[in-house]
Scaffold this motif. Structure first.
Motif, PDB file in Angstrom:
ATOM      1  N   LEU A  84      -8.975  -0.100  -4.025  1.00  0.00           N
ATOM      2  CA  LEU A  84      -7.740   0.643  -3.813  1.00  0.00           C
ATOM      3  C   LEU A  84      -7.539   1.755  -4.822  1.00  0.00           C
ATOM      4  CD1 LEU A  84      -5.280  -2.301  -3.026  1.00  0.00           C
ATOM      5  CD2 LEU A  84      -6.301  -0.700  -1.410  1.00  0.00           C
ATOM      6  N   THR A  85      -8.125   1.630  -5.999  1.00  0.00           N
ATOM      7  CA  THR A  85      -7.895   2.613  -7.054  1.00  0.00           C
ATOM      8  C   THR A  85      -9.059   3.552  -7.279  1.00  0.00           C
ATOM      9  OG1 THR A  85      -8.636   1.029  -8.733  1.00  0.00           O
ATOM     10  CG2 THR A  85      -6.280   1.081  -8.255  1.00  0.00           C
TER      11      THR A  85
ATOM     12  N   PHE B 270      -2.608   3.971  -5.819  1.00  0.00           N
ATOM     13  CA  PHE B 270      -3.638   3.704  -4.819  1.00  0.00           C
ATOM     14  C   PHE B 270      -4.070   4.997  -4.139  1.00  0.00           C
ATOM     15  CE2 PHE B 270      -1.723  -0.768  -3.943  1.00  0.00           C
ATOM     16  CZ  PHE B 270      -2.248  -1.225  -5.146  1.00  0.00           C
TER      17      PHE B 270
ATOM     18  N   LEU C 243       0.834  -1.205   0.000  1.00  0.00           N
ATOM     19  CA  LEU C 243       0.000   0.000   0.000  1.00  0.00           C
ATOM     20  C   LEU C 243       0.867   1.253   0.000  1.00  0.00           C
ATOM     21  CD1 LEU C 243      -2.934  -0.843   2.459  1.00  0.00           C
ATOM     22  CD2 LEU C 243      -2.865  -1.025  -0.037  1.00  0.00           C
TER      23      LEU C 243
END
Length: 221
Positions: free
Chosen positions: A214-215, A158, A149
């Protein structure tokens, strides 16, 4: 814990202590997973290991401690598998997908672990909280998630507000549900989540969901 002197070996055989403990844990894992904590019987475990209830008490102290030992070994096996994860050289998106696939595969290969974790949760995780071994072991997968991350945020791939524990929960919850709720889901919706023919579909779906989270752009408050 009640003190129990070492009993004589059944039939006079000089059983190796480590092997005896391992055999007891193998059968206890199956029995707890099959019957639950309340339904599992130490007498049954003793009979299936060709040992005695007294010997189980000698090695583990009682049913409570035996279940804790079963959980400790189950979680240790998970951590050992997680330590094999290598995302070196992968971009953050590919690394997250590989991690999700590893956890997916682990849950599928070890349905007894899923059942044991469910039993532990039903009992308020009291056995896990009481285990010094489980409390200090940490999570290799969570450590990998944190590093991936951080790399994803640094590269701009991210979103900045993602949390490693949330990502771990997202991955684990799908994997756990797929195994733990397989039969009820099939009864309600006529869909077997563990059908080998759909395995690739669900494995890819998990990675897609995590990467989409995450995107995605952060929604406005």
């Amino acid at each position: 814990m009640t003190s129990v002197d070492e009993p004589s070996r059944p039939g006079g055989r000089d059983r190796d202590a480590a092997r005896t403990r391992a055999e007891i844990l193998d059968v206890a894992t199956q029995e707890f997973a099959r019957a639950g904590y309340d339904g599992a019987r130490v007498d049954e475990i003793a009979a299936r290991t060709r040992t005695t209830k007294r010997m189980i008490y000698y090695y583990f102290g009682g049913k409570e401690q035996l279940f804790t030992a079963v959980l400790e070994r189950a979680y240790e096996a998970v951590r050992e598998a997680e330590q094999q994860l290598d995302v070196t050289g992968l971009d953050p998106v590919a690394a997250v997908r590989r991690l999700a696939e590893l956890i997916f595969d682990q849950h599928e290969r070890h349905p007894d672990f899923v059942r044991l974790a469910g039993i532990a949760n039903m009992r308020g995780a009291e056995h896990i909280a009481a285990s010094a071994q489980l409390g200090r072991a940490g999570s290799p997968a969570l450590d990998v998630i944190r590093r991936v991350l951080a790399a994803g945020r640094e590269s701009g791939r991210f979103r900045a507000d993602v949390d490693a524990v949330d990502v771990h929960a997202l991955i684990s919850s799908f994997c756990f549900f797929r195994i733990a709720n397989r039969h009820t889901f099939r009864a309600l919706f006529d869909r077997d989540l563990a059908d080998p023919a759909r395995r690739g579909h669900y494995r890819t779906l998990l990675g897609d969901m995590v990467i989409a989270y995450l995107t995605a752009e952060r929604p406005a408050d």
